[in-house]
Design a protein around this motif. Structure first.
Motif, PDB file in Angstrom:
ATOM      1  N   VAL A 120     -41.588  89.755  32.465  1.00 56.00           N
ATOM      2  CA  VAL A 120     -42.699  89.573  31.232  1.00 56.00           C
ATOM      3  C   VAL A 120     -43.006  90.946  30.916  1.00 56.00           C
ATOM      4  CG1 VAL A 120     -44.798  88.510  30.492  1.00 56.00           C
ATOM      5  CG2 VAL A 120     -43.335  87.374  32.166  1.00 56.00           C
ATOM      6  N   VAL A 121     -42.904  91.443  29.511  1.00 52.44           N
ATOM      7  CA  VAL A 121     -43.519  92.682  29.228  1.00 52.44           C
ATOM      8  C   VAL A 121     -44.076  92.349  27.846  1.00 52.44           C
ATOM      9  CG1 VAL A 121     -41.816  93.904  30.367  1.00 52.44           C
ATOM     10  CG2 VAL A 121     -41.156  92.992  27.958  1.00 52.44           C
ATOM     11  N   VAL A 184     -51.180  92.380  30.306  1.00 52.00           N
ATOM     12  CA  VAL A 184     -51.863  92.832  29.060  1.00 52.00           C
ATOM     13  C   VAL A 184     -52.816  93.755  29.012  1.00 52.00           C
ATOM     14  CG1 VAL A 184     -53.581  91.547  27.658  1.00 52.00           C
ATOM     15  CG2 VAL A 184     -51.716  90.179  28.555  1.00 52.00           C
ATOM     16  N   SER A 185     -53.406  94.112  30.048  1.00 52.59           N
ATOM     17  CA  SER A 185     -54.486  95.277  30.046  1.00 52.59           C
ATOM     18  C   SER A 185     -53.479  96.671  30.292  1.00 52.59           C
ATOM     19  CB  SER A 185     -55.390  95.173  31.144  1.00 52.59           C
ATOM     20  OG  SER A 185     -54.673  95.403  32.679  1.00 52.59           O
ATOM     21  N   GLY A 190     -45.036  95.504  33.468  1.00 52.96           N
ATOM     22  CA  GLY A 190     -44.347  94.305  33.316  1.00 52.96           C
ATOM     23  C   GLY A 190     -44.591  93.418  34.676  1.00 52.96           C
ATOM     24  N   ALA A 191     -44.107  92.178  34.686  1.00 45.14           N
ATOM     25  CA  ALA A 191     -44.303  91.511  36.021  1.00 45.14           C
ATOM     26  C   ALA A 191     -42.831  90.515  35.875  1.00 45.14           C
ATOM     27  CB  ALA A 191     -45.394  90.341  35.836  1.00 45.14           C
ATOM     28  N   PRO A 208     -48.567  87.327  21.787  1.00 49.00           N
ATOM     29  CA  PRO A 208     -47.804  86.772  23.031  1.00 49.00           C
ATOM     30  C   PRO A 208     -46.829  87.793  23.704  1.00 49.00           C
ATOM     31  CG  PRO A 208     -47.316  85.333  20.967  1.00 49.00           C
ATOM     32  CD  PRO A 208     -48.068  86.573  20.422  1.00 49.00           C
ATOM     33  N   LEU A 209     -46.806  87.865  24.979  1.00 47.19           N
ATOM     34  CA  LEU A 209     -45.842  88.707  25.786  1.00 47.19           C
ATOM     35  C   LEU A 209     -44.219  88.051  25.415  1.00 47.19           C
ATOM     36  CD1 LEU A 209     -47.841  89.265  29.027  1.00 47.19           C
ATOM     37  CD2 LEU A 209     -47.748  90.621  27.016  1.00 47.19           C
ATOM     38  N   GLU A 210     -43.464  89.388  25.807  1.00 43.16           N
ATOM     39  CA  GLU A 210     -42.036  88.833  25.730  1.00 43.16           C
ATOM     40  C   GLU A 210     -41.511  88.502  26.818  1.00 43.16           C
ATOM     41  OE1 GLU A 210     -37.826  90.905  24.087  1.00 43.16           O
ATOM     42  OE2 GLU A 210     -39.783  92.059  24.248  1.00 43.16           O
ATOM     43  N   VAL A 211     -40.834  87.427  27.087  1.00 42.66           N
ATOM     44  CA  VAL A 211     -40.119  86.727  28.471  1.00 42.66           C
ATOM     45  C   VAL A 211     -38.495  86.995  28.264  1.00 42.66           C
ATOM     46  CG1 VAL A 211     -39.764  84.962  29.763  1.00 42.66           C
ATOM     47  CG2 VAL A 211     -41.879  85.122  28.592  1.00 42.66           C
ATOM     48  N   ILE A 212     -38.124  87.929  29.222  1.00 41.67           N
ATOM     49  CA  ILE A 212     -36.630  88.143  29.380  1.00 41.67           C
ATOM     50  C   ILE A 212     -35.987  87.693  30.713  1.00 41.67           C
ATOM     51  CG2 ILE A 212     -34.934  89.918  29.446  1.00 41.67           C
ATOM     52  CD1 ILE A 212     -37.154  92.026  28.128  1.00 41.67           C
TER      53      ILE A 212
END
Length: 280
Positions: A120-121, A184-185, A190-191, A208-212
């Motif tokens: 997640v980035v 987000v902060s 990323g996570a 929204p964050l991107e999910v890879i």
């Protein structure tokens, strides 16, 4: 002769005693009729379940109860160590909605979805990778839940690990939400999180964050899992009914999972694109 007779009597009594003892501890027979669908669940564990019925496991359980023609009831308990022992094994409920295939404490049904750990980035991130061995991780601060499969490969890739606790009482702590908030902060770059968690929380950020999904990983870590439902051992008819339910309603289940942003894999481990479906 008398000694032999006495020995035979003692042997017979011992056998009878063992039979009586085994009967006393034997499991009750499997229930053939159900007055309700009794589900063991965590009441504060979105996107899977909560007491307001807002999780995808809640929605699938509602479908099952409707199919059975019985009310849906829950036994709420934090999904921590002892969850199965304190719920399913005590017979206060009959079903756990999400258990990894091969989980030995329950009897697994057929899988009803397969997902994968995902990165997640932020949308504008330069970190666009699909394997944990990618050199792009070196020096990056990456959030990961402690003791989950991505942790060791990320360290080997040179990532700076920001850890979050694994086993928590969800009424008190929300480590995945913390991990998302750190992305987000900008506290982390990323996570790497379990797919359903990644997809759900990433979509609820603004923007929204991107999910890879990490579908090309070559580190040897197990990142994808087949998820089943869990029932008690010794209940083959109940398991068979659930397997039939999954087979009949797989398309509807997939649609529910897609609503929650769950990255789904097909039987060969390939990413299923939105709207594609397993059989496409």
């Amino acid at each position: 002769m008398r000694a032999a007779c006495r020995q035979s009597v003692r042997t017979a009594m011992l056998i009878l005693g063992l039979v009586a003892a085994s009967t006393a501890v034997a499991e009750p027979p499997e229930r053939q009729e159900r007055e309700a669908l009794r589900v063991c669940a965590d009441g504060n564990n979105l996107p899977f379940s909560n007491q307001a019925g807002e999780g995808f496991e809640n929605r699938i359980a509602e479908m099952m109860a409707e199919d059975l023609g019985v009310p849906l009831t829950y036994v709420w308990a934090p999904q921590v160590m002892g969850f199965v022992r304190n719920t399913l094994e005590l017979r206060v409920c009959d079903l756990i909605m999400g258990t990894p295939a091969g989980y030995e404490f329950v009897q697994n049904t057929n899988p009803y979805y397969r997902s994968v750990y995902s990165l997640v980035v932020p949308e504008d991130s330069e970190l666009d990778v699909t394997r944990l061995s990618d050199p792009a991780f070196e020096g990056r601060r990456i959030g990961v839940v402690a003791e989950t499969p991505p942790a060791v490969p990320l360290r080997r890739s040179g990532a700076r690990i920001q850890g979050y606790p694994l086993m928590v009482d969800t009424r008190v702590r929300a480590p995945v939400r913390d991990a998302i908030e750190d992305v987000v902060s900008g506290h982390t770059d990323g996570a790497v999180l379990w797919g359903p968690l990644a997809g759900y929380y990433a979509a609820r950020q603004d923007p929204p964050l991107e999910v890879i999904p990490l579908v090309d990983d070559d580190t040897g870590a197990q990142l994808d899992y087949r998820i089943t439902m869990g029932v008690r051992h010794g209940e083959p008819h109940w398991k068979d009914w659930i397997n039939d339910f999954i087979d009949r309603h797989q398309a509807e289940i997939d649609a529910i999972l897609a609503d929650y942003g769950v990255p789904l894999l097909d039987r060969r481990g390939r990413l299923i694109e939105a709207g594609q479906g397993e059989g496409s």
